[in-house]
Design a protein around this motif. Structure first.
Motif, PDB file in Angstrom:
ATOM      1  N   PHE A 191     -24.104 -21.104  -2.651  1.00 53.84           N
ATOM      2  CA  PHE A 191     -24.629 -21.866  -3.332  1.00 53.84           C
ATOM      3  C   PHE A 191     -23.668 -21.956  -4.669  1.00 53.84           C
ATOM      4  O   PHE A 191     -22.965 -22.889  -5.180  1.00 53.84           O
ATOM      5  N   ILE A 192     -23.671 -20.753  -5.535  1.00 51.51           N
ATOM      6  CA  ILE A 192     -22.763 -20.461  -6.691  1.00 51.51           C
ATOM      7  C   ILE A 192     -21.473 -20.819  -6.294  1.00 51.51           C
ATOM      8  O   ILE A 192     -20.706 -21.480  -7.022  1.00 51.51           O
ATOM      9  N   MET A 193     -20.909 -20.232  -4.944  1.00 49.70           N
ATOM     10  CA  MET A 193     -19.414 -20.451  -4.742  1.00 49.70           C
ATOM     11  C   MET A 193     -19.059 -21.958  -4.367  1.00 49.70           C
ATOM     12  O   MET A 193     -18.143 -22.377  -4.830  1.00 49.70           O
ATOM     13  N   GLU A 194     -20.102 -22.601  -3.874  1.00 50.23           N
ATOM     14  CA  GLU A 194     -19.739 -24.095  -3.563  1.00 50.23           C
ATOM     15  C   GLU A 194     -19.863 -25.129  -4.350  1.00 50.23           C
ATOM     16  O   GLU A 194     -19.170 -25.915  -4.716  1.00 50.23           O
ATOM     17  N   TYR A 195     -20.909 -24.888  -5.390  1.00 51.00           N
ATOM     18  CA  TYR A 195     -20.906 -25.976  -6.547  1.00 51.00           C
ATOM     19  C   TYR A 195     -20.707 -25.338  -7.746  1.00 51.00           C
ATOM     20  O   TYR A 195     -19.670 -26.040  -8.412  1.00 51.00           O
ATOM     21  N   PRO A 196     -21.417 -24.678  -8.828  1.00 54.18           N
ATOM     22  CA  PRO A 196     -20.860 -24.400  -9.959  1.00 54.18           C
ATOM     23  C   PRO A 196     -19.602 -23.701 -10.111  1.00 54.18           C
ATOM     24  O   PRO A 196     -18.821 -24.196 -10.996  1.00 54.18           O
ATOM     25  N   ASN A 197     -19.269 -22.989  -9.228  1.00 51.73           N
ATOM     26  CA  ASN A 197     -17.814 -22.266  -9.251  1.00 51.73           C
ATOM     27  C   ASN A 197     -16.822 -23.375  -8.960  1.00 51.73           C
ATOM     28  O   ASN A 197     -15.733 -23.309  -9.584  1.00 51.73           O
ATOM     29  N   THR A 198     -17.067 -24.242  -8.022  1.00 47.66           N
ATOM     30  CA  THR A 198     -16.074 -25.410  -7.596  1.00 47.66           C
ATOM     31  C   THR A 198     -16.013 -26.194  -8.800  1.00 47.66           C
ATOM     32  O   THR A 198     -14.760 -26.782  -9.057  1.00 47.66           O
ATOM     33  N   ALA A 199     -17.135 -26.607  -9.742  1.00 51.45           N
ATOM     34  CA  ALA A 199     -16.733 -27.393 -10.698  1.00 51.45           C
ATOM     35  C   ALA A 199     -16.153 -26.800 -11.797  1.00 51.45           C
ATOM     36  O   ALA A 199     -15.145 -27.442 -12.444  1.00 51.45           O
ATOM     37  N   ALA A 200     -16.250 -25.354 -12.042  1.00 51.89           N
ATOM     38  CA  ALA A 200     -15.372 -24.976 -13.141  1.00 51.89           C
ATOM     39  C   ALA A 200     -13.973 -24.491 -12.740  1.00 51.89           C
ATOM     40  O   ALA A 200     -13.343 -24.987 -13.624  1.00 51.89           O
ATOM     41  N   GLN A 201     -13.855 -24.261 -11.407  1.00 47.64           N
ATOM     42  CA  GLN A 201     -12.558 -24.275 -10.951  1.00 47.64           C
ATOM     43  C   GLN A 201     -11.699 -25.157 -11.022  1.00 47.64           C
ATOM     44  O   GLN A 201     -10.524 -25.530 -11.199  1.00 47.64           O
ATOM     45  N   ARG A 202     -12.370 -26.597 -10.595  1.00 45.47           N
ATOM     46  CA  ARG A 202     -11.961 -27.947 -10.662  1.00 45.47           C
ATOM     47  C   ARG A 202     -11.621 -28.425 -12.204  1.00 45.47           C
ATOM     48  O   ARG A 202     -10.399 -28.771 -12.445  1.00 45.47           O
ATOM     49  N   ALA A 203     -12.292 -27.940 -12.953  1.00 42.20           N
ATOM     50  CA  ALA A 203     -11.947 -28.048 -14.444  1.00 42.20           C
ATOM     51  C   ALA A 203     -10.648 -27.374 -14.885  1.00 42.20           C
ATOM     52  O   ALA A 203      -9.982 -28.087 -15.821  1.00 42.20           O
ATOM     53  N   ILE A 204     -10.765 -26.066 -14.696  1.00 41.01           N
ATOM     54  CA  ILE A 204      -9.537 -25.355 -14.946  1.00 41.01           C
ATOM     55  C   ILE A 204      -8.278 -26.110 -14.214  1.00 41.01           C
ATOM     56  O   ILE A 204      -7.208 -26.089 -15.046  1.00 41.01           O
ATOM     57  N   LEU A 205      -8.436 -26.195 -13.160  1.00 45.10           N
ATOM     58  CA  LEU A 205      -7.229 -26.901 -12.365  1.00 45.10           C
ATOM     59  C   LEU A 205      -6.684 -28.146 -12.996  1.00 45.10           C
ATOM     60  O   LEU A 205      -5.378 -28.442 -13.162  1.00 45.10           O
TER      61      LEU A 205
ATOM     62  N   GLN B 122      -8.183 -33.487  -7.314  1.00 50.60           N
ATOM     63  CA  GLN B 122      -9.263 -33.061  -7.865  1.00 50.60           C
ATOM     64  C   GLN B 122     -10.031 -33.890  -8.517  1.00 50.60           C
ATOM     65  O   GLN B 122     -11.412 -34.014  -8.221  1.00 50.60           O
ATOM     66  N   ILE B 145     -21.570 -30.195  -9.659  1.00 49.02           N
ATOM     67  CA  ILE B 145     -19.936 -30.358  -9.648  1.00 49.02           C
ATOM     68  C   ILE B 145     -19.452 -31.499 -10.370  1.00 49.02           C
ATOM     69  O   ILE B 145     -18.618 -31.396 -11.206  1.00 49.02           O
ATOM     70  N   THR B 149     -17.500 -30.111 -13.865  1.00 49.28           N
ATOM     71  CA  THR B 149     -16.115 -30.658 -14.020  1.00 49.28           C
ATOM     72  C   THR B 149     -15.776 -31.270 -15.448  1.00 49.28           C
ATOM     73  O   THR B 149     -14.886 -30.916 -16.042  1.00 49.28           O
ATOM     74  N   VAL B 153     -13.803 -29.968 -18.365  1.00 47.09           N
ATOM     75  CA  VAL B 153     -12.456 -30.566 -18.896  1.00 47.09           C
ATOM     76  C   VAL B 153     -12.564 -30.777 -20.410  1.00 47.09           C
ATOM     77  O   VAL B 153     -11.516 -30.340 -21.041  1.00 47.09           O
ATOM     78  N   PHE B 156     -11.745 -27.790 -22.777  1.00 42.47           N
ATOM     79  CA  PHE B 156     -10.334 -27.452 -22.768  1.00 42.47           C
ATOM     80  C   PHE B 156      -9.379 -28.668 -23.633  1.00 42.47           C
ATOM     81  O   PHE B 156      -8.452 -28.581 -23.830  1.00 42.47           O
ATOM     82  N   PHE B 176     -20.714 -23.269 -17.288  1.00 41.26           N
ATOM     83  CA  PHE B 176     -20.233 -23.155 -15.989  1.00 41.26           C
ATOM     84  C   PHE B 176     -19.001 -22.563 -15.676  1.00 41.26           C
ATOM     85  O   PHE B 176     -18.883 -21.703 -14.712  1.00 41.26           O
ATOM     86  N   LEU B 177     -18.064 -22.080 -16.813  1.00 40.90           N
ATOM     87  CA  LEU B 177     -17.000 -21.169 -16.479  1.00 40.90           C
ATOM     88  C   LEU B 177     -17.304 -19.957 -16.396  1.00 40.90           C
ATOM     89  O   LEU B 177     -16.970 -19.140 -15.560  1.00 40.90           O
ATOM     90  N   SER B 180     -18.581 -19.130 -12.985  1.00 42.54           N
ATOM     91  CA  SER B 180     -17.219 -19.069 -12.009  1.00 42.54           C
ATOM     92  C   SER B 180     -16.694 -17.824 -12.645  1.00 42.54           C
ATOM     93  O   SER B 180     -16.115 -17.155 -11.205  1.00 42.54           O
TER      94      SER B 180
END
Lengths: 232, 212
Positions: A191-205, B122, B145, B149, B153, B156, B176-177, B180
């Motif tokens: 769950f952590i990998m799929e949702y909160p982690n995805t959200a944060a990684q998406r924000a970074i990307l 994304q 999500i 997200t 954002v 940043f 969230f960060l 992650s």
């Protein structure tokens, strides 16, 4: 002139690549293919430049007999050895200056370059990176002793992911009934990998891509010109 | 003979493994030697790999087989040679021409790649309906999500000082960060531990034959 022509070249190269994305027809498509081939070749030479710089730095330390110069000598010898082996007998199925080196392959079991890669470079790189496992443990301890809400979040999610990916984690929470299975460590880790982690990684990307797009435009338009170096 | 050389190779690998691990005690000559050999071998490997994978098939092979048909390749060849002039201070300026082509091309490539895959794709992937499913955990996850997200954002966004009520989404973004980073840290630990297990397996299985 020594600065303006490179700026125009960078602008034209960048403009061509971007134009080809929107006009996927000749001559743009052909020009982009050619430019990509050129890019590979010039980038290859730039790696040669980087290695030459490494050798130059080592040569200076050896010639001035600086502290630990003997170790730098071993670096140069290792470099020369693998380059000579690769140049003479090639690598994998690629022939070298002396062909495929059947004689030496029958003696060593494989080409000298591949033999050195398998028995020296692979153990060295794998051990060097596995060494980080010990230092990561000490880093985790340091993060643990900083008692803030954010650091606790970091460590809790790290522990859940680590335990959730091992048999021990499964064993620890296997007694939790199926109706509350979200609290089982492997499910929680997923769950952590799929949702909160995805959200944060998406924000970074998204944020990083905005930055990269901006800096790429600055380079193409010639606003950013630090890569040209000094005014000489 | 290959069997003997295979054994020699395993002993060599074991020596380098111990030499690197010796750093856990303290910095020592064995570690320093192994470290420098690692640098030298990596650099040499990179050079040979570039020659065989990029320069020979894209340049030298084409020029050798059909010189007149590939005359245009002399341009990147000369530009590549000009790149090396960076080592000679007097002719350093010549390296700016190939460098500008490489920089211009790579800037455009990254602009297009990041625009398509990291920005548009994304943002599009975040435009989801969290209530299209009936599973509570999925609804919560999809809401996470969207909120994560947007707040991430927002964190940043440095053009305006984040204070007062504007600080709240930024704070949520940080949470969230942190989750992650923790998950990424956990994954990195697992990857390094598996590398360590690999080295121990090599020592116990291939070198000492203690385990089968």
């Amino acid at each position: 002139m020594k600065r303006n022509i490179p700026l125009i070249l960078a602008f034209l190269a960048g403009l061509l690549m971007i134009a080809s994305e929107f006009i996927p027809h000749r001559p743009f498509s052909n020009m982009v293919e050619t430019l990509e081939d050129w890019f590979m070749i010039i980038a290859g030479f730039s790696i040669v430049l980087g290695l030459a710089s490494l050798l130059q730095m080592n040569y200076q330390k050896i010639s001035t007999k600086a502290e630990n110069w003997g170790y730098h000598l071993s670096c140069v010898i290792a470099f020369a050895l693998i380059v000579i082996m690769g140049a003479l007998w090639g690598m994998e199925d690629q022939p070298g200056l002396l062909g495929q080196g059947e004689k030496i392959v029958s003696w060593l079991g494989k080409k000298p370059f591949d033999y050195t890669y398998d028995n020296a470079l692979v153990p060295l790189s794998a051990t060097m990176f596995s060494l980080l496992a010990f230092f990561i443990a000490s880093a985790a301890y340091r993060a643990f002793i900083i008692r803030t809400f954010e650091s606790n979040l970091l460590m809790i999610s790290a522990v859940i992911v680590i335990l959730g990916r091992t048999g021990f984690g499964t064993m620890l929470t296997s007694w939790i009934p199926e109706s509350y299975r979200i609290w089982q460590l492997p499910v929680l880790a997923d769950f952590i990998m799929e949702y909160p982690n995805t959200a944060a990684q998406r924000a970074i990307l998204i944020s990083a891509s905005l930055g990269i797009i901006g800096s790429s435009l600055r380079i193409i338009l010639g606003i950013e010109r630090s890569y040209l170096g000094g005014d000489k | 003979m290959p069997e003997i050389m295979n054994t020699v190779g395993i002993w060599l690998g074991a020596f380098f493994t111990f030499a690197i691990f010796s750093f856990l005690y303290k910095d020592n000559p064995f570690y320093k030697l192994a470290e420098q050999i690692f640098v030298g071998l990596s650099a040499g490997y990179g050079l040979i790999y570039i020659i065989y994978a990029a320069l020979i098939p894209n340049l030298f092979h084409k020029l050798a087989t059909d010189f007149s048909g590939n005359l245009i390749l002399l341009i990147p060849f000369v530009l590549g040679l000009m790149m090396i002039t960076r080592m000679v201070p007097k002719f350093q300026w010549m390296s700016r021409y190939p460098l500008s082509i490489v920089i211009g091309t790579s800037a455009a490539i990254s602009l297009l790649r990041f625009l398509k895959s990291d920005l548009i794709a994304q943002v599009a992937a975040t435009m989801i309906n969290p209530f299209e499913t009936k599973v509570p955990s999925e609804i919560v996850g999809k809401l996470m999500i969207i909120i994560g997200t947007i707040c991430g954002v927002y964190f940043f966004y440095f053009s305006k000082k984040q204070e007062g009520i504007a600080k709240i989404p930024s704070k949520i973004g940080v949470y969230f960060l942190m989750v992650s980073f923790g998950a990424t840290f956990g994954y990195t630990v697992m990857a390094r531990i598996s590398l360590l297990i690999g080295r121990l397996e090599f020592l116990l299985k291939d070198w000492l034959h203690i385990i089968k």
